[in-house]
Enzyme design. Structure first.
Site, PDB file in Angstrom:
ATOM      1  CB  ILE A   1      -0.946  -0.004   1.220  1.00 42.58           C
ATOM      2  CG1 ILE A   1      -2.064   1.030   1.051  1.00 42.58           C
ATOM      3  CG2 ILE A   1      -0.170   0.214   2.534  1.00 42.58           C
ATOM      4  CD1 ILE A   1      -3.184   0.893   2.087  1.00 42.58           C
ATOM      5  CE  LYS A   2       3.153   2.655   5.049  1.00 43.95           C
ATOM      6  NZ  LYS A   2       2.661   3.853   5.764  1.00 43.95           N
ATOM      7  CG  ASP A   3       3.939   0.544  -4.386  1.00 45.17           C
ATOM      8  OD1 ASP A   3       4.946   0.515  -3.653  1.00 45.17           O
ATOM      9  OD2 ASP A   3       3.653  -0.372  -5.180  1.00 45.17           O
TER      10      ASP A   3
END
Length: 350
Positions: free
Chosen positions: A52-54
Site C-alpha cells: 500500500i505504501k506505493d
C-alpha cells in the site's frame, strides 16, 4: 511520439507510477461465512511495488516536485520500516531520483535487500524513541538538511500521505462497495491510510460509517485513544512490522477526533489469523494485515450478521516468512505454543 504512445492504449498503465492503485477489494470468505457479515479487504499487495505504501511514496514525491523542492537528479530520503522505502526506491528510480532510507535495524532483511537491489542506500540504525535525536526519522531529516537537492519526504506528518488515501484508496473502496459500508478498520504506522480513508468515507456517509483503529502491542495508539490522551502507556512489544506508533502523528491528528473505537490486538490473535487466512482462504498475509483483519473479525462478531466491514491488506507475507513461519523465531517470542495445534504443522522453517 513514443513518449505519448500509451495514450493510444487506454487500458495500458503508464509505467510503474501508472500501475499504482485500483487494487481489488476481496471478500474474506471463511470469516464472512462464519460471521454472516461481508468482511472485505483491499488487496494492496497487488500494487507494483508490493504494498500500500506505493500510494504514499508517489504522492510525497509528486508533492515535492510540485513545490519545486525536488529536481531531476536529486535525492529523496525517508525514515521507514521498509515498505515506504521500497515504494520510494521504485518511484524514485522511475522518476530519475536517488533514494536514501533510514531504517530501524530490527526490520526484515528482505526489505533491506529489495531496496538495495533497486539502488537505494539503506542506513540501518538502532531502535530509539521518537524523542531521541537519533531516532531514524530525525536522522533522515538531518541528512536532507545537509545534502543539496535532497528532500526528506516526512511520511509520518506529510499531508501528501493523507491525500494519497483520501484521493485514491477511499474513493476506490466507496466505488467497489457501491457505498454499502458500515465500518472501516485498520492499524496505523504513519496513519496515512487510516486518516485518508476514514475522512473520505465519513464525508460520503455523513458520518454514519464507524471508524475503528487497530493496534498491536508496543504501541501507544490504543491507550491514547482509550484514555483520551490523559494517561497513555506503551506495553509489550510485537512481531508485527510497519504498524504501531509511539506518538500521535500529524496524519493521525487529521482523523483522531472522528474515530469511533479502538481495538488492541495481541500477537497471539494476529498470528493465528495470519495462519487461518493462509489455510482457509489461500491468502498469504503479513503481521500488519493480520492485525487489521483480526480487528475486522472482532467487529463482525460484535455487530452481528448483515454488516459490511472493510479493511486493508497492506502487503503479503513474503518478506516476513523467515520469521512468522520459523519455529525458532516464534518460540523465541513465546508465540509458537499460542498457535492452534492444527496450525503448528505449517510452521515449516527451522
Amino acid at each position: 511520439m513514443l513518449k505519448n504512445a500509451v495514450k493510444s492504449f487506454p487500458k495500458v498503465a503508464d509505467g510503474f507510477i501508472g500501475a499504482i492503485g485500483r487494487t481489488p477489494l476481496v471478500r474474506l470468505n471463511s470469516l464472512s461465512e462464519e460471521t454472516g457479515c461481508n468482511i472485505l479487504a483491499k488487496a494492496e499487495f497487488l500494487n507494483p511495488g508490493g504494498s500500500i505504501k506505493d500510494r504514499a511514496a508517489w504522492y510525497v514525491i509528486r508533492d515535492a516536485e510540485k513545490k519545486g523542492t525536488l529536481k531531476r537528479g536529486g535525492t529523496v530520503v525517508e525514515g521507514t520500516a521498509g515498505n515506504t522505502g521500497i515504494g520510494l526506491a521504485h518511484a524514485a528510480r522511475a522518476r530519475g531520483y536517488n533514494c536514501v532510507a533510514y531504517m530501524p535495524d530490527i526490520m526484515a532483511q528482505a526489505k533491506v535487500d529489495t531496496m538495495r537491489c533497486l539502488g537505494a542506500e539503506v542506513k540501518r540504525v538502532p531502535v530509539v524513541p521518537y524523542s531521541d535525536p537519533e531516532n531514524f526519522n530525525h536522522q533522515a531529516r538531518r541528512y536532507a538538511e545537509t545534502h543539496p537537492n535532497t528532500v526528506w519526504t516526512d511520511q509520518f506528518d506529510n499531508p501528501a500521505n493523507f491525500r494519497a488515501h483520501y484521493e485514491t484508496t477511499g474513493p476506490e473502496i466507496w466505488e467497489q462497495t457501491g457505498g454499502n459500508i458500515d465500518v472501516f478498520t485498520c492499524a496505523t504506522g504513519t496513519a496515512g491510510t487510516l486518516a485518508g480513508v476514514t475522512r473520505y468515507l465519513k464525508e460520503k456517509t455523513d458520518g454514519r460509517m464507524r471508524a475503528v483503529v487497530a493496534d498491536p502491542p508496543g504501541s501507544v495508539v490504543y491507550s491514547h485513544f482509550m484514555t483520551k490522551g490523559k494517561n497513555p502507556v506503551i506495553e509489550g512489544d510485537t512481531y508485527v512490522e510497519g504498524v504501531g506508533q509511539g506518538r500521535i502523528t500529524g496524519n493521525m491528528s487529521r482523523v483522531y477526533d472522528i474515530l469511533d473505537a479502538a481495538n488492541s490486538i495481541p500477537d497471539s490473535e494476529s498470528l493465528a489469523m495470519l495462519y487461518r487466512l493462509m489455510l482457509e482462504d489461500g491468502i498469504f498475509v503479513g503481521g500488519s494485515s493480520a492485525v487489521n483483519i483480526s480487528s475486522a473479525y472482532r467487529i463482525a462478531k460484535e455487530l452481528g450478521p448483515g454488516k459490511t466491514i472493510v479493511t486493508v491488506i497492506p502487503d503479503s507475507a513474503h518478506k516476513y516468512a523467515p520469521r512468522v513461519f520459523s519455529k525458532s523465531y516464534l518460540e523465541g517470542r513465546g508465540l509458537y505454543d499460542t498457535l492452534p495445534e492444527d496450525y503448528k504443522k505449517f510452521v515449516c522453517l527451522p
